[in-house]
Scaffold this motif. Structure first.
Motif, PDB file in Angstrom:
ATOM      1  N   LEU A   1      62.225  19.827  61.890  1.00 46.94           N
ATOM      2  CA  LEU A   1      62.085  18.922  63.034  1.00 46.94           C
ATOM      3  C   LEU A   1      63.149  17.833  62.960  1.00 46.94           C
ATOM      4  N   LYS A   2      63.400  17.348  61.755  1.00 45.24           N
ATOM      5  CA  LYS A   2      64.462  16.355  61.554  1.00 45.24           C
ATOM      6  C   LYS A   2      65.828  16.969  61.900  1.00 45.24           C
ATOM      7  N   TYR A   3      66.027  18.195  61.485  1.00 43.09           N
ATOM      8  CA  TYR A   3      67.265  18.915  61.803  1.00 43.09           C
ATOM      9  C   TYR A   3      67.424  19.047  63.316  1.00 43.09           C
ATOM     10  N   TYR A   4      66.346  19.414  63.987  1.00 42.81           N
ATOM     11  CA  TYR A   4      66.349  19.551  65.450  1.00 42.81           C
ATOM     12  C   TYR A   4      66.717  18.219  66.100  1.00 42.81           C
ATOM     13  N   ASN A   5      66.107  17.147  65.648  1.00 42.09           N
ATOM     14  CA  ASN A   5      66.409  15.812  66.176  1.00 42.09           C
ATOM     15  C   ASN A   5      67.886  15.473  65.994  1.00 42.09           C
ATOM     16  N   ASP A   6      68.419  15.743  64.821  1.00 42.54           N
ATOM     17  CA  ASP A   6      69.817  15.404  64.537  1.00 42.54           C
ATOM     18  C   ASP A   6      70.777  16.198  65.426  1.00 42.54           C
ATOM     19  N   LYS A   7      70.474  17.476  65.632  1.00 46.52           N
ATOM     20  CA  LYS A   7      71.341  18.315  66.466  1.00 46.52           C
ATOM     21  C   LYS A   7      71.314  17.856  67.926  1.00 46.52           C
ATOM     22  N   VAL A   8      70.134  17.518  68.412  1.00 45.66           N
ATOM     23  CA  VAL A   8      70.011  17.031  69.783  1.00 45.66           C
ATOM     24  C   VAL A   8      70.750  15.703  69.938  1.00 45.66           C
ATOM     25  N   SER A   9      70.608  14.819  68.965  1.00 41.36           N
ATOM     26  CA  SER A   9      71.293  13.521  69.010  1.00 41.36           C
ATOM     27  C   SER A   9      72.805  13.686  69.048  1.00 41.36           C
ATOM     28  N   GLU A  10      73.307  14.617  68.269  1.00 42.95           N
ATOM     29  CA  GLU A  10      74.738  14.894  68.247  1.00 42.95           C
ATOM     30  C   GLU A  10      75.227  15.320  69.634  1.00 42.95           C
ATOM     31  N   LYS A  11      74.443  16.182  70.298  1.00 44.10           N
ATOM     32  CA  LYS A  11      74.794  16.642  71.640  1.00 44.10           C
ATOM     33  C   LYS A  11      74.769  15.478  72.630  1.00 44.10           C
ATOM     34  N   THR A  12      73.779  14.595  72.494  1.00 43.90           N
ATOM     35  CA  THR A  12      73.647  13.465  73.405  1.00 43.90           C
ATOM     36  C   THR A  12      74.838  12.518  73.285  1.00 43.90           C
ATOM     37  N   ILE A  13      75.200  12.159  72.079  1.00 42.93           N
ATOM     38  CA  ILE A  13      76.332  11.252  71.864  1.00 42.93           C
ATOM     39  C   ILE A  13      77.627  11.855  72.414  1.00 42.93           C
ATOM     40  N   ASN A  14      77.829  13.148  72.154  1.00 43.82           N
ATOM     41  CA  ASN A  14      79.035  13.813  72.668  1.00 43.82           C
ATOM     42  C   ASN A  14      79.058  13.808  74.188  1.00 43.82           C
ATOM     43  N   LEU A  15      77.900  13.996  74.796  1.00 43.65           N
ATOM     44  CA  LEU A  15      77.805  13.950  76.258  1.00 43.65           C
ATOM     45  C   LEU A  15      78.219  12.583  76.790  1.00 43.65           C
ATOM     46  N   ILE A  16      77.647  11.539  76.239  1.00 48.32           N
ATOM     47  CA  ILE A  16      77.911  10.180  76.719  1.00 48.32           C
ATOM     48  C   ILE A  16      79.400   9.857  76.650  1.00 48.32           C
ATOM     49  N   LYS A  17      80.038  10.259  75.576  1.00 50.71           N
ATOM     50  CA  LYS A  17      81.462   9.970  75.405  1.00 50.71           C
ATOM     51  C   LYS A  17      82.319  10.655  76.471  1.00 50.71           C
TER      52      LYS A  17
ATOM     53  N   ILE B   1      51.978  10.980  65.391  1.00 54.75           N
ATOM     54  CA  ILE B   1      53.411  10.699  65.291  1.00 54.75           C
ATOM     55  C   ILE B   1      54.202  11.980  65.478  1.00 54.75           C
ATOM     56  N   ILE B   2      53.738  13.052  64.871  1.00 54.61           N
ATOM     57  CA  ILE B   2      54.431  14.334  64.997  1.00 54.61           C
ATOM     58  C   ILE B   2      54.478  14.783  66.455  1.00 54.61           C
ATOM     59  N   TRP B   3      53.354  14.652  67.162  1.00 57.64           N
ATOM     60  CA  TRP B   3      53.355  15.043  68.572  1.00 57.64           C
ATOM     61  C   TRP B   3      54.346  14.204  69.365  1.00 57.64           C
ATOM     62  N   ASN B   4      54.333  12.884  69.149  1.00 59.80           N
ATOM     63  CA  ASN B   4      55.240  12.001  69.879  1.00 59.80           C
ATOM     64  C   ASN B   4      56.698  12.353  69.602  1.00 59.80           C
ATOM     65  N   LEU B   5      57.016  12.646  68.361  1.00 61.75           N
ATOM     66  CA  LEU B   5      58.390  13.001  68.024  1.00 61.75           C
ATOM     67  C   LEU B   5      58.788  14.321  68.667  1.00 61.75           C
ATOM     68  N   TRP B   6      57.910  15.311  68.593  1.00 60.00           N
ATOM     69  CA  TRP B   6      58.201  16.577  69.254  1.00 60.00           C
ATOM     70  C   TRP B   6      58.469  16.339  70.744  1.00 60.00           C
ATOM     71  N   HIS B   7      57.634  15.567  71.374  1.00 65.25           N
ATOM     72  CA  HIS B   7      57.723  15.272  72.803  1.00 65.25           C
ATOM     73  C   HIS B   7      59.051  14.590  73.136  1.00 65.25           C
ATOM     74  N   ILE B   8      59.444  13.593  72.355  1.00 64.58           N
ATOM     75  CA  ILE B   8      60.705  12.877  72.553  1.00 64.58           C
ATOM     76  C   ILE B   8      61.887  13.831  72.429  1.00 64.58           C
ATOM     77  N   ILE B   9      61.908  14.575  71.326  1.00 63.57           N
ATOM     78  CA  ILE B   9      63.059  15.426  71.006  1.00 63.57           C
ATOM     79  C   ILE B   9      63.196  16.574  71.994  1.00 63.57           C
ATOM     80  N   ARG B  10      62.064  17.204  72.327  1.00 64.34           N
ATOM     81  CA  ARG B  10      62.124  18.362  73.234  1.00 64.34           C
ATOM     82  C   ARG B  10      62.591  17.946  74.632  1.00 64.34           C
ATOM     83  N   ILE B  11      62.090  16.829  75.125  1.00 69.21           N
ATOM     84  CA  ILE B  11      62.526  16.359  76.444  1.00 69.21           C
ATOM     85  C   ILE B  11      64.012  16.014  76.426  1.00 69.21           C
ATOM     86  N   GLU B  12      64.459  15.341  75.395  1.00 69.12           N
ATOM     87  CA  GLU B  12      65.884  15.001  75.305  1.00 69.12           C
ATOM     88  C   GLU B  12      66.738  16.264  75.291  1.00 69.12           C
ATOM     89  N   ASP B  13      66.311  17.265  74.549  1.00 65.85           N
ATOM     90  CA  ASP B  13      67.036  18.532  74.480  1.00 65.85           C
ATOM     91  C   ASP B  13      67.157  19.165  75.871  1.00 65.85           C
TER      92      ASP B  13
END
Length: 211
Positions: free
Chosen positions: A122-138, A60-72
């Protein structure tokens, strides 16, 4: 076997998004649909962080790292043409040695990643990336959807260690897409696929609790 999105709700949302995302007159509908789909996916990622209180599963940790890093990489370097959220300071706080997507990690390296990584960071990293993604979409405009990626940023990802030398096919794959294509894959469909991998490692009774 499907361990996630068994009723196909998110998959159907993605299919609908695929139909309308490049239609200028459907811009706001597309953006709202993407955000709704994306927030549903991120809610399930948040649930997996809760699950770590019961079991720090290395897969699970690997999958999450993979998801978050690619999104970033996709959001901040490819689309926004800025720096990724992951920097040397955050890398140290995460207590990791890698900066790439983790595609070629061996079983031993995945195990070490899981043993060493700071889950809270890692949770912090995910949250920061998500914030950037939402701002981008808007901020996206209709003409952005068909915009191709600047080739300079393909090189930047390689030079910054975002993709390892033996996974340059990723650069080729991403480089052929427009922004709409990147929103569809990897910024939504890719997450669905890897969440299914994550939920494979959770006991059925735990899955019902999380979902």
């Amino acid at each position: 076997m499907k361990y996630f999105d068994k009723d196909n709700k998110l998959t159907l949302m993605h299919k609908e998004l695929n139909k309308i995302i490049r239609k200028a007159e459907m811009l706001e509908t597309s953006k709202n649909l993407f955000i709704n789909l994306y927030l549903e996916l991120k809610k399930q990622i948040d649930n997996l962080f809760i699950e770590f209180k019961n079991s720090k599963n290395e897969n699970i940790i690997w999958n999450l790292w993979h998801i978050i890093r690619i999104e970033d990489l996709i959001v901040n370097i490819f689309i926004c043409e800025k720096e990724s959220v992951l920097n040397e300071k955050l890398k140290k706080e995460l207590n990791i040695s890698i900066t790439d997507t983790g595609n070629s990690l061996s079983k031993e390296e995945i195990k070490k990643l899981a043993e060493d990584i700071n889950i809270d960071k890692l949770k912090y990293y995910n949250d920061k990336v998500s914030e950037k993604t939402i701002n981008l979409i808007k901020r996206l405009k209709a003409e952005d959807m068909k915009r191709k990626i600047n080739k300079i940023n393909l090189e930047k990802i390689i030079n910054d260690g975002g993709v390892s030398k033996d996974n340059l096919w990723l650069i080729d794959y991403w480089g052929k897409k427009d922004i709409a294509g990147l929103l569809l894959m990897p910024l939504s469909r890719h997450i669905i696929v890897h969440l299914n991998q994550c939920y494979k490692y959770i006991k059925p009774n735990r899955i019902n609790f999380l979902l």
